[in-house]
Design a protein around this motif. Structure first.
Motif, PDB file in Angstrom:
ATOM      1  N   GLU A 152       0.789  -1.236   0.000  1.00  0.00           N
ATOM      2  CA  GLU A 152      -0.137  -0.004  -0.132  1.00  0.00           C
ATOM      3  C   GLU A 152       0.986   1.183  -0.065  1.00  0.00           C
ATOM      4  O   GLU A 152       0.490   2.342  -0.687  1.00  0.00           O
ATOM      5  CB  GLU A 152      -0.882   0.098   1.151  1.00  0.00           C
ATOM      6  CG  GLU A 152      -2.082  -0.903   1.067  1.00  0.00           C
ATOM      7  CD  GLU A 152      -3.062  -0.986   2.585  1.00  0.00           C
ATOM      8  OE1 GLU A 152      -3.803  -1.253   2.383  1.00  0.00           O
ATOM      9  OE2 GLU A 152      -2.438  -0.609   3.552  1.00  0.00           O
ATOM     10  N   SER A 153       2.083   1.350   0.779  1.00  0.00           N
ATOM     11  CA  SER A 153       2.913   2.601   0.594  1.00  0.00           C
ATOM     12  C   SER A 153       3.225   2.956  -0.484  1.00  0.00           C
ATOM     13  O   SER A 153       3.462   4.067  -0.815  1.00  0.00           O
ATOM     14  CB  SER A 153       4.100   2.236   1.895  1.00  0.00           C
ATOM     15  OG  SER A 153       5.076   1.315   1.038  1.00  0.00           O
ATOM     16  N   ALA A 154       3.528   1.821  -1.373  1.00  0.00           N
ATOM     17  CA  ALA A 154       4.029   2.216  -3.056  1.00  0.00           C
ATOM     18  C   ALA A 154       2.652   2.492  -3.794  1.00  0.00           C
ATOM     19  O   ALA A 154       2.697   3.337  -4.434  1.00  0.00           O
ATOM     20  CB  ALA A 154       4.690   1.287  -3.541  1.00  0.00           C
ATOM     21  N   LEU A 155       1.728   1.529  -3.772  1.00  0.00           N
ATOM     22  CA  LEU A 155       0.624   1.798  -4.352  1.00  0.00           C
ATOM     23  C   LEU A 155      -0.074   3.119  -4.238  1.00  0.00           C
ATOM     24  O   LEU A 155      -0.678   3.667  -5.191  1.00  0.00           O
ATOM     25  CB  LEU A 155      -0.377   0.424  -4.028  1.00  0.00           C
ATOM     26  CG  LEU A 155      -1.692   0.379  -4.963  1.00  0.00           C
ATOM     27  CD1 LEU A 155      -1.292   0.115  -6.444  1.00  0.00           C
ATOM     28  CD2 LEU A 155      -2.577  -0.737  -4.309  1.00  0.00           C
ATOM     29  N   TYR A 156      -0.134   3.586  -3.089  1.00  0.00           N
ATOM     30  CA  TYR A 156      -0.624   4.730  -2.679  1.00  0.00           C
ATOM     31  C   TYR A 156       0.148   5.928  -2.549  1.00  0.00           C
ATOM     32  O   TYR A 156       0.073   6.481  -1.677  1.00  0.00           O
ATOM     33  CB  TYR A 156      -1.840   4.607  -1.662  1.00  0.00           C
ATOM     34  CG  TYR A 156      -2.886   3.733  -1.870  1.00  0.00           C
ATOM     35  CD1 TYR A 156      -3.385   3.604  -3.166  1.00  0.00           C
ATOM     36  CD2 TYR A 156      -2.985   2.435  -0.935  1.00  0.00           C
ATOM     37  CE1 TYR A 156      -4.543   2.389  -3.222  1.00  0.00           C
ATOM     38  CE2 TYR A 156      -3.712   1.333  -1.122  1.00  0.00           C
ATOM     39  CZ  TYR A 156      -4.681   1.366  -2.374  1.00  0.00           C
ATOM     40  OH  TYR A 156      -5.490   0.561  -2.536  1.00  0.00           O
ATOM     41  N   GLY A 157       1.472   5.655  -3.145  1.00  0.00           N
ATOM     42  CA  GLY A 157       2.599   6.686  -2.688  1.00  0.00           C
ATOM     43  C   GLY A 157       2.085   8.113  -2.835  1.00  0.00           C
ATOM     44  O   GLY A 157       2.612   9.115  -2.114  1.00  0.00           O
ATOM     45  N   GLU A 158       1.160   8.388  -4.043  1.00  0.00           N
ATOM     46  CA  GLU A 158       0.911   9.806  -4.042  1.00  0.00           C
ATOM     47  C   GLU A 158      -0.096  10.183  -3.029  1.00  0.00           C
ATOM     48  O   GLU A 158       0.048  11.352  -2.552  1.00  0.00           O
ATOM     49  CB  GLU A 158      -0.092   9.909  -5.436  1.00  0.00           C
ATOM     50  CG  GLU A 158       0.535   9.505  -6.617  1.00  0.00           C
ATOM     51  CD  GLU A 158       0.983  10.793  -7.357  1.00  0.00           C
ATOM     52  OE1 GLU A 158       0.722  11.972  -7.289  1.00  0.00           O
ATOM     53  OE2 GLU A 158       1.789  10.470  -8.431  1.00  0.00           O
ATOM     54  N   LEU A 159      -1.011   9.486  -2.609  1.00  0.00           N
ATOM     55  CA  LEU A 159      -1.710   9.858  -1.222  1.00  0.00           C
ATOM     56  C   LEU A 159      -0.781  10.089  -0.142  1.00  0.00           C
ATOM     57  O   LEU A 159      -1.045  10.860   0.824  1.00  0.00           O
ATOM     58  CB  LEU A 159      -2.778   8.927  -1.062  1.00  0.00           C
ATOM     59  CG  LEU A 159      -3.730   8.707  -2.341  1.00  0.00           C
ATOM     60  CD1 LEU A 159      -4.833   7.405  -1.701  1.00  0.00           C
ATOM     61  CD2 LEU A 159      -4.775   9.963  -2.291  1.00  0.00           C
ATOM     62  N   VAL A 160      -0.116   9.154   0.073  1.00  0.00           N
ATOM     63  CA  VAL A 160       0.852   9.075   1.414  1.00  0.00           C
ATOM     64  C   VAL A 160       1.950   9.978   1.528  1.00  0.00           C
ATOM     65  O   VAL A 160       2.095  10.736   2.286  1.00  0.00           O
ATOM     66  CB  VAL A 160       1.297   7.573   1.522  1.00  0.00           C
ATOM     67  CG1 VAL A 160       2.276   7.500   2.831  1.00  0.00           C
ATOM     68  CG2 VAL A 160       0.178   6.755   1.636  1.00  0.00           C
ATOM     69  N   ALA A 161       2.706  10.064   0.362  1.00  0.00           N
ATOM     70  CA  ALA A 161       4.000  10.911   0.317  1.00  0.00           C
ATOM     71  C   ALA A 161       4.108  12.083  -0.906  1.00  0.00           C
ATOM     72  O   ALA A 161       5.066  12.511  -1.068  1.00  0.00           O
ATOM     73  CB  ALA A 161       5.449  10.307   0.439  1.00  0.00           C
ATOM     74  N   GLY A 162       3.300  11.824  -1.935  1.00  0.00           N
ATOM     75  CA  GLY A 162       3.188  12.845  -2.822  1.00  0.00           C
ATOM     76  C   GLY A 162       3.995  12.291  -4.094  1.00  0.00           C
ATOM     77  O   GLY A 162       4.645  13.225  -4.626  1.00  0.00           O
ATOM     78  N   HIS A 163       4.638  11.297  -3.914  1.00  0.00           N
ATOM     79  CA  HIS A 163       5.254  10.860  -4.989  1.00  0.00           C
ATOM     80  C   HIS A 163       4.443   9.196  -5.951  1.00  0.00           C
ATOM     81  O   HIS A 163       3.557   8.742  -5.106  1.00  0.00           O
ATOM     82  CB  HIS A 163       6.553  10.211  -4.760  1.00  0.00           C
ATOM     83  CG  HIS A 163       6.555   9.136  -3.627  1.00  0.00           C
ATOM     84  ND1 HIS A 163       6.600   7.963  -3.818  1.00  0.00           N
ATOM     85  CD2 HIS A 163       6.772   9.308  -2.338  1.00  0.00           C
ATOM     86  CE1 HIS A 163       6.563   7.254  -2.546  1.00  0.00           C
ATOM     87  NE2 HIS A 163       6.893   8.038  -1.756  1.00  0.00           N
TER      88      HIS A 163
END
Length: 181
Positions: A152-163
């Motif tokens: 999830e941290s990679a899949l939703y990278g835009e949501l979590v960290a803006g990348h």
């Protein structure tokens, strides 16, 4: 005298899935109008928009995950990673899902990454089942939780960290987690 239409949670969820696939969101007022019920009835039946979106996303994801599981050709760690790769690739290519992430980032983060949508428990349970299917019988629910959070941290990278999503990196980290156990 007005006749009150009674709808079930399942009927609303199925209609919500169809609405989401068309619009990349669920608008409670428009969905209620399509179902010929009041907005108040919609909220009473579903318990709220976050819960309905969580149910809709789970139902759609569950179908995609079932396809990925059926297409799996390997066992062990490679099998678990293969299912993850197939699932995440399908998810990222799903236009309605991408519209939802882009159009409602706060709601998406709340529903996908917290208990608000009721997804985490379901996804972790499904991942634990996948571990069992591929022969990782020592991989318990706690490992499934960590595995899911890495993906999830990679899949939703835009949501979590803006990348942007870096699924290759996440899959390497997930593989390291599974082979270390």
């Amino acid at each position: 005298m007005s006749v009150r239409r009674v709808v079930s949670d399942d009927e609303v969820a199925r209609a919500g899935c169809r609405f989401f696939l068309r619009h990349g969101t669920v608008d409670m007022e428009r969905l209620a109008a399509e179902m010929c019920v009041s907005r108040a009835t919609m909220y009473r039946v579903t318990g709220g928009r976050d819960r309905l979106l969580g149910e809709v996303l789970w139902r759609l994801a569950e179908q995609t995950l079932a396809d990925a599981r059926r297409q799996r050709t390997r066992a062990g760690v490679d099998g678990a990673i293969e299912v993850t790769h197939r699932f995440t690739a399908a998810l990222l290519s799903a236009e309605p899902f991408r519209r939802f992430l882009a159009g409602e980032p706060e709601a998406a983060a709340r529903i996908l990454l917290t208990s608000a949508g009721g997804l985490t428990e379901r996804v972790v349970a499904a991942q634990h089942e996948i571990f069992q299917e591929v022969g990782l019988t020592d991989a318990g629910p706690d490992l499934a939780y960590l595995y899911v959070r890495i993906i999830e941290s990679a899949l939703y990278g835009e949501l979590v960290a803006g990348h942007p999503a870096d699924l290759d990196m996440a899959q390497r980290a997930a593989r390291a987690l599974l082979t270390a156990c």
